[in-house]
Enzyme design. Sequence first.
Site, short mmCIF file in Angstrom:
data_model
loop_
_atom_site.label_atom_id
_atom_site.label_comp_id
_atom_site.label_asym_id
_atom_site.label_seq_id
_atom_site.Cartn_x
_atom_site.Cartn_y
_atom_site.Cartn_z
N LYS A 3 0.85 -1.20 0.00
CA LYS A 3 0.00 0.00 0.00
C LYS A 3 0.89 1.25 0.00
CE LYS A 3 -3.91 2.03 2.57
NZ LYS A 3 -4.79 1.86 3.74
N SER A 15 -9.72 1.92 2.90
CA SER A 15 -8.82 2.69 2.07
C SER A 15 -7.82 1.84 1.29
CB SER A 15 -8.05 3.69 2.94
OG SER A 15 -7.20 3.02 3.85
N SER A 62 -9.99 -0.51 7.01
CA SER A 62 -9.44 -0.26 5.67
C SER A 62 -8.84 -1.46 4.97
CB SER A 62 -8.38 0.85 5.75
OG SER A 62 -8.99 2.09 5.86
#
Lengths: 521, 533
Positions: free
Chosen positions: B69, B153, B180
Amino acid sequence: MLAGRGRITRRLDRYSIRSAHQLRASAQDKRWPGWAVVVGIEVHAQIKSREKLFSNTWTSTLSQDSNTRVSAYDAAFPGTLPKLNPSCVELGVRTALALEADVQRRSTFDRKHYFYPDLPSGYQITQHYTPFAKGGTLRLPKSATQVRVTQIQLEQDTGKSTSAAHGLTTHIDLNRAGTGLMEIVSEPDMRSPEEAAEYVKTLQSLLRSVGSSDGNMEQGSLRCDVNVSVHELAKPGQLGTRCEIKNLNSIKGITVAITSEVLRQIQLLENGEKVRQETRGFDEDTAETFSLRSKEDAPDYRYMPDPNLPPLLLSDDYILSIKSRMPDLPAVTEGRLRGMGLSQRDCEVLMAIDSGREVGYDGTLGQGAVAYFDTVAQGRDPKAVVNWITHELLGQLAHRQDTFTQNAMTAAQMGDLIDLVQSKCITGTSGKLILRHILEHRSTSMPTQLVRELGLLAAETEDDTLRAWCTAAIQALPQESQLVRVGNERVLNRILGHVMKTSKGRANPEAAKAMLLSILR
Amino acid sequence: MLRRHLLNCRRINTASKRISRHYYSTTTATDAHANDKDYLNALVYRIHEVPEAQVAQDAPLKNLLVAIKDNICTAGIPTTCSSRMLKTFVPPYDATVVKLLREAGASIIGKTNCDEFGMGSSNLWSIHGPALNPSDPGNASESELELRSAGGSSGGSAAAVAAGFCDAQVSALGTDTGGSVRLPASYCGVVGFKPSYGIVSRWGVISYADSLDCVGILGKTVDYVRQVYHTVNKYDESDPTAAHVETRDQAASICHEHMVNWSTSGRLNGLRIGIPQLSPASQEYFPSELSSAILGPYRETLRCLAARGAQLVSVSMPSTRYALSAYYVIASAEASSNLARYDGIEFGLRVDPDGPSQIKKAGDVYAQTRSLGFGPEVQRRILLGTYALTADAFDNYFLQAQRVRKLVRADFDRVFRARNVLTTGGTEASDEGVDVLLHPSAIQTAPALVHDPEKGAYRLEDSVSSLDAYLQDVLTVPASLAGLPAMSVPSGFGEDKWPIGVSVVGQWGCDDLVLRVGNEIESLLAGSTVDVG
């Protein structure tokens, strides 16, 4: 109804009794008759640790180039996290113990937010809600009073920003950013500018004695914010509105700033105006304080518990172990020295030098004058030793404009020298000569050896050499000799001086004196 | 090695490329295979070569490809947090998790799309544009394709894993502050695991809300997730919030004590699964927003587990109803603090002031950079968090939220059989307690996206109000507030045939137990579901 009133009265009584206790009465001051002054001080002392408070970057001195001691954490790079430096905690605890404060078994770290370019993360980590030490005391010997310490907290120092006058750019130096600080907050217990100055001086030498800070105000490692208020001497219960003067960085600055602020506040009150609660700066050139911001403009720091730092837990064992390794506090040292027979004056001289000794990193202390004295005094007469140190050694160092740390004479050399003089192997004059020789040449030879090299062994009393020196002196100074012959013995010292000079100090002054008199009479 | 993997994945995926070229991103990578699945916008930076010489032959993750990420620092590789503020930021260091993965021989294939600084539930708040959900039911023709959010996210991480960029051996790291990792995993039909807070190092993970942020792992199967988890779950002294080794060991031994009962039998006899209720009065735990389509597969999962011998126990979690509000106050407060460092001075974007009138105060200079550098959602949360920390609001918002957080933790501690080793003097767990809680991961399947030609951007369907966007996290935030291990495992499909997940939540430090139960759910559903890859 009655019961209710009674309760209120009792509470009021208790309140007035307590406040009377809390506030030490002020004495009349000639500078401001009829007025009383109340001062409280926040001291920010840089912790003398090798590494910063939350990163393993080395701390800096003013001599380092800008931004050479900065890690990613110090510059608040994203993804970095703080790591508490145990050495800073230890020095904080030492300080707290020295101030007889209550070391908290649990304390926490908070973030104080404000935007400023020398604060890279946008917040300063401090101990706003729960400081690591509470409730201490500092005794002020000269003022014969004591100042209560409210709390001590650990926090980060900021970087430095400098802008040239009228310039459009600001330079940021992050060398200092993240260095550990102790914020030491006093109660409003001081009653004059001089007491405030003594508080800071006493605190300074206390910090040095435990090795937690070098306390150098001129280098910014000790900075003061001073709270000042005035009230009518006749109304001790009615404290005035206080103003805070920020960033005072010399003892003289503290005295002058408080004096000036007291006079300003009194003038306002005498003119029927009010003192506004505000933060003020101090201009050293004009010796006046000036308004920085009013209470209404005070920033909201949005304090928040730091979510990265777990509570600081200190066990009893940990605190005890630090206690057992504490260097002696000034009061303890003084008591011990007096016990060895030293005069108050001698103690003060030794300890004054000590308070300026080098404070090493992470609590290591440089060898000060007291330690030097202790080493030399082992197995020797303490009074003779302290005389040699304070009169001869310090005198010579002062003459040479050297500090005690630059002293080239080791404790072993000094001990040997004192032994030679005490056993009358050499005269006191020869001893001083050797001392000067060692300092001048930074000689590492022992005095016993130097005596031989310099030919300074004390001459025997009935020696022919002594007679020869005396005769030569009498011949060289016929006028003085004549005066002695007719009974004016005061000029004898001048002839004796000549003997000592030609003998390079080897002549025993008493013997020479006797010899001269016997020849001249 | 890597090249072969990438070639393989191209072969495998060509057949399944169903989405129209219309959605191809404008990336101009030269390698033919580099464009593979670019239309999903899952990877925002690709790493083409991995020097094989550095990988030992016996490295445990030698054949594993991992996507990271974009809020996890990678040395020498841009780490943008999907923010204009860090568009050009290249960290000089690897996050501890990245270092551990490299050391274990994993190949890092790139950085994944996400919501800006991890703030969002739909991956719409990203300078890279949204990550699209690859898990469409499969019967749509190119022109009829449904655009759905990958969730947020960690949307890019979930989409990358679901799309099968490469062969089966692919995992991704995400971060999970309030859901997330679990939410996008549920939307994309993959496994998403948020370990216990403090088990995986946060050093090098760019903070959103420090007290909640966890590195999470996404994978096609629980086994892949487990492999990566056991590589990154190392104590790291650089992370001040890392749980100490003794604490981990203590929790692990308690967890294994309880696992012994059922793990050896082949059946699940002795496993006690808690079905949370909001309050003793309500029959269902679940908020009114919960789509009824979700409940079917959830109940089916429960039925299967019970058939295997697991015991289902209804448990009361009365504080859950306040968890979402508390979460947004705490997360925003911490975000407002953590994001104060983006000021255009030391790193990242800097917008120079227009003229001398704007440089009188530092704040005026900062305002230029911060107004342009942060997107609308980040600005919203900074404002909310700043307010929550002001002297006037602190007690009513921040402290109140912390109280709720304590109550939420207490709720969990009360229902679990295993004792919470972090809580000193807490209630000793009893056999009345449960081993894990099981609840739907999300209130719905992946929300649909519409392209707004006027703004040239994507947004959620009009039927989804802005408040609903926040509600997506309602089921995931309690475990975040309590710092508990939680994993979303695919558990079938909704009425719209899009994937849904079920979440397993365990006591702190019982990560292995959660993985184990996840494994069971995965295996019992394997026969009855179609492969979504």
